[in-house]
Design an enzyme around this catalytic site. Structure first.
Site, short mmCIF file in Angstrom:
data_model
loop_
_atom_site.label_atom_id
_atom_site.label_comp_id
_atom_site.label_asym_id
_atom_site.label_seq_id
_atom_site.Cartn_x
_atom_site.Cartn_y
_atom_site.Cartn_z
N TYR A 90 13.47 3.35 5.27
CA TYR A 90 12.42 2.49 4.69
C TYR A 90 12.39 1.14 5.41
CZ TYR A 90 9.67 -0.17 1.28
OH TYR A 90 8.70 -0.96 0.68
N GLY A 100 -4.02 4.12 0.02
CA GLY A 100 -3.11 4.25 -1.13
C GLY A 100 -3.58 3.43 -2.32
N ALA A 101 -4.88 3.57 -2.64
CA ALA A 101 -5.47 2.68 -3.65
C ALA A 101 -5.58 3.31 -5.03
CB ALA A 101 -6.84 2.22 -3.17
N ASN A 102 -4.95 4.48 -5.22
CA ASN A 102 -5.09 5.13 -6.53
C ASN A 102 -4.11 4.60 -7.56
OD1 ASN A 102 -3.48 6.98 -4.56
ND2 ASN A 102 -2.63 7.43 -6.58
N SER A 110 7.31 -5.71 3.77
CA SER A 110 8.27 -5.97 2.68
C SER A 110 9.37 -6.86 3.23
CB SER A 110 8.87 -4.66 2.20
OG SER A 110 10.00 -4.92 1.39
N GLY A 119 -0.66 1.38 -8.30
CA GLY A 119 0.14 0.25 -7.83
C GLY A 119 -0.66 -0.90 -7.26
N ILE A 120 -0.10 -1.52 -6.23
CA ILE A 120 -0.70 -2.71 -5.63
C ILE A 120 -2.07 -2.39 -5.03
CG2 ILE A 120 -0.39 -4.37 -3.73
CD1 ILE A 120 2.69 -4.03 -4.23
N GLY A 121 -2.18 -1.21 -4.44
CA GLY A 121 -3.45 -0.83 -3.82
C GLY A 121 -4.57 -0.76 -4.84
N1 NAP Z 1 6.18 -2.69 -5.38
C1 NAP Z 1 6.92 -3.53 -4.72
O1 NAP Z 1 7.75 -4.24 -5.31
C2 NAP Z 1 6.78 -3.67 -3.22
C3 NAP Z 1 7.61 -4.58 -2.57
C4 NAP Z 1 7.48 -4.73 -1.20
C5 NAP Z 1 6.55 -4.00 -0.50
N2 NAP Z 1 5.76 -3.10 -1.16
C6 NAP Z 1 4.78 -2.32 -0.36
O2 NAP Z 1 3.54 -2.31 -1.03
C7 NAP Z 1 2.81 -1.13 -0.68
C8 NAP Z 1 2.23 -0.49 -1.94
O3 NAP Z 1 3.30 -0.02 -2.72
P1 NAP Z 1 3.25 0.10 -4.30
O4 NAP Z 1 4.38 -0.70 -4.81
O5 NAP Z 1 1.89 -0.13 -4.83
O6 NAP Z 1 3.68 1.65 -4.44
P2 NAP Z 1 3.05 2.89 -5.26
O7 NAP Z 1 2.66 2.47 -6.62
O8 NAP Z 1 4.03 4.00 -5.09
O9 NAP Z 1 1.72 3.20 -4.42
C9 NAP Z 1 1.83 3.75 -3.14
C10 NAP Z 1 0.49 4.35 -2.73
O10 NAP Z 1 0.66 4.94 -1.43
C11 NAP Z 1 0.12 6.26 -1.49
N3 NAP Z 1 0.69 7.16 -0.49
C12 NAP Z 1 1.97 7.58 -0.35
N4 NAP Z 1 2.05 8.46 0.65
C13 NAP Z 1 0.79 8.61 1.16
C14 NAP Z 1 0.22 9.40 2.19
N5 NAP Z 1 0.94 10.28 2.88
N6 NAP Z 1 -1.10 9.26 2.44
C15 NAP Z 1 -1.87 8.43 1.72
N7 NAP Z 1 -1.39 7.68 0.71
C16 NAP Z 1 -0.07 7.77 0.45
C17 NAP Z 1 0.44 6.74 -2.90
O11 NAP Z 1 -0.33 7.88 -3.23
P3 NAP Z 1 0.19 8.93 -4.39
O12 NAP Z 1 -0.04 8.25 -5.71
O13 NAP Z 1 -0.65 10.13 -4.15
O14 NAP Z 1 1.64 9.16 -4.11
C18 NAP Z 1 0.05 5.49 -3.67
O15 NAP Z 1 -1.35 5.43 -3.80
C19 NAP Z 1 3.78 -0.24 0.09
O16 NAP Z 1 3.50 -0.32 1.46
C20 NAP Z 1 5.14 -0.85 -0.21
O17 NAP Z 1 6.06 -0.64 0.84
C21 NAP Z 1 5.85 -2.93 -2.50
#
Ligand code: NAP
Length: 278
Positions: free
Chosen positions: A200, A45-47, A174, A49-51
């Site tokens: 979730y 999921g590196a495209n 989380s 956000g955090i990734g």
């Molecule tokens: N942001 C926060 O405040 C926060 C807080 C606590 C924990 N987290 C955790 O941090 C991690 C990263 O989240 P983020 O905040 O960076 O969210 P994000 O910006 O929504 O990024 C999520 C990534 O996961 C990918 N993804 C979703 N479904 C997938 C699938 N079926 N196969 C492969 N990739 C998939 C998305 O791809 P697409 O772009 O194609 O959808 C996107 O690249 C998550 O595990 C989240 O639970 C985040």
């Protein structure tokens, strides 16, 4: 004029408190200056956000970065951007849909065939509070993508991680895991009314439990396993909820200067700034 003083000062206080709370909870940027030349990092999921930010930072530190994403167009665009910004040519986009066992197996096979080593596996991809839905194999979408997909991927790459030891697995969990419950009788929400928040939280608790058990089982192998709570970060995670999209939340969330602090949950449950280097 005086009628505005109270609401303005209340807003100022609430906004200031929210920023202070956010800074307190997130802890600050990673202080490590370590470089990782010669190390291979696989990140899901590196495209965005955090990734994406993690991939960029680790590319800047000289690593060979394999980005596993479901949308190849977004993945190629992000990889290209990271290569351009970091001047590190070893950033690769790879197809991985964590909602498909077939895709996970193909991705892992490709890594095993093509990569000499895997030093770091970052199980980052996640979906939060999406509408009820199933993965290709019939699992609840959040449990399937957030936990089961990464569970399978990690197990498929374990031999490679062992050969590359000292190596590490990092699971993006989380704080939401605290209110999660694992319903072993109905993991996929087939017998009870679907609750997307609980789904979730269940998936994030599964991340933490998986981390603890795997860390225990891998003792002595040279592979360390940690679960990370990343803080509250303005990403696309709230796409199904509106969270992170309001003017207020985006102002508060983006006030940290753009860096992504990385925290981890230790066994004692404390959070600490995590050293992502070696
Ligand atoms: N942001 C926060 O405040 C926060 C807080 C606590 C924990 N987290 C955790 O941090 C991690 C990263 O989240 P983020 O905040 O960076 O969210 P994000 O910006 O929504 O990024 C999520 C990534 O996961 C990918 N993804 C979703 N479904 C997938 C699938 N079926 N196969 C492969 N990739 C998939 C998305 O791809 P697409 O772009 O194609 O959808 C996107 O690249 C998550 O595990 C989240 O639970 C985040």
């Amino acid at each position: 004029m005086s009628k505005y003083i109270l609401p303005v000062s209340v807003f100022g206080t609430v906004f200031g408190a929210a920023v202070l709370l956010k800074n307190h909870v997130t802890g600050g940027p990673c202080p490590s200056k370590a470089t990782i030349k010669g190390k291979t990092v696989v990140i899901t999921g590196a495209n965005t956000g955090i990734g994406k930010e993690t991939a960029r930072e680790l590319a800047k530190r000289g690593g060979r970065i394999i980005m596993g994403c479901r949308d190849m167009e977004k993945c190629e665009t992000a990889a290209k951007e990271i290569r351009g910004k970091t001047l590190n040519p070893h950033v690769y986009a790879c197809q991985l849909d964590l909602a498909s066992v077939k895709s996970i197996r193909e991705f892992a096979e490709r890594i095993k065939q093509e990569e000499e080593r895997v030093d770091v596996l970052i199980n980052n991809a996640g979906v939060m509070r999406c509408p009820a839905g199933k993965t290709e194999d019939g699992f609840d979408m959040q449990f399937g993508v957030n936990h089961l997909g990464h569970f399978l991927l990690t197990n498929l790459l374990l031999d490679k991680l062992k050969e590359s030891a000292p190596s590490r697995v990092i699971n993006l969990a989380s704080l939401a895991h605290i209110v999660g419950k694992i319903d072993f009788e109905d993991l996929n929400w087939e017998k009870k009314k679907f609750d997307t928040k609980q789904a979730y939280c269940q998936s994030k608790l599964a991340n933490v439990l998986f981390t603890r058990e795997l860390a225990k089982r891998l003792q002595g192998t040279g592979i360390t396993v940690n679960a990370v709570h990343p803080g509250v970060v303005a990403t696309e995670l709230g796409r199904h909820t509106g969270l992170h999209q309001s003017q207020f939340s985006s102002s508060v969330l983006s006030s940290g200067g753009g860096s992504i602090p990385i925290l981890y949950l230790s066994k004692s449950g404390n959070t600490t700034v995590m050293d992502i280097g070696f």
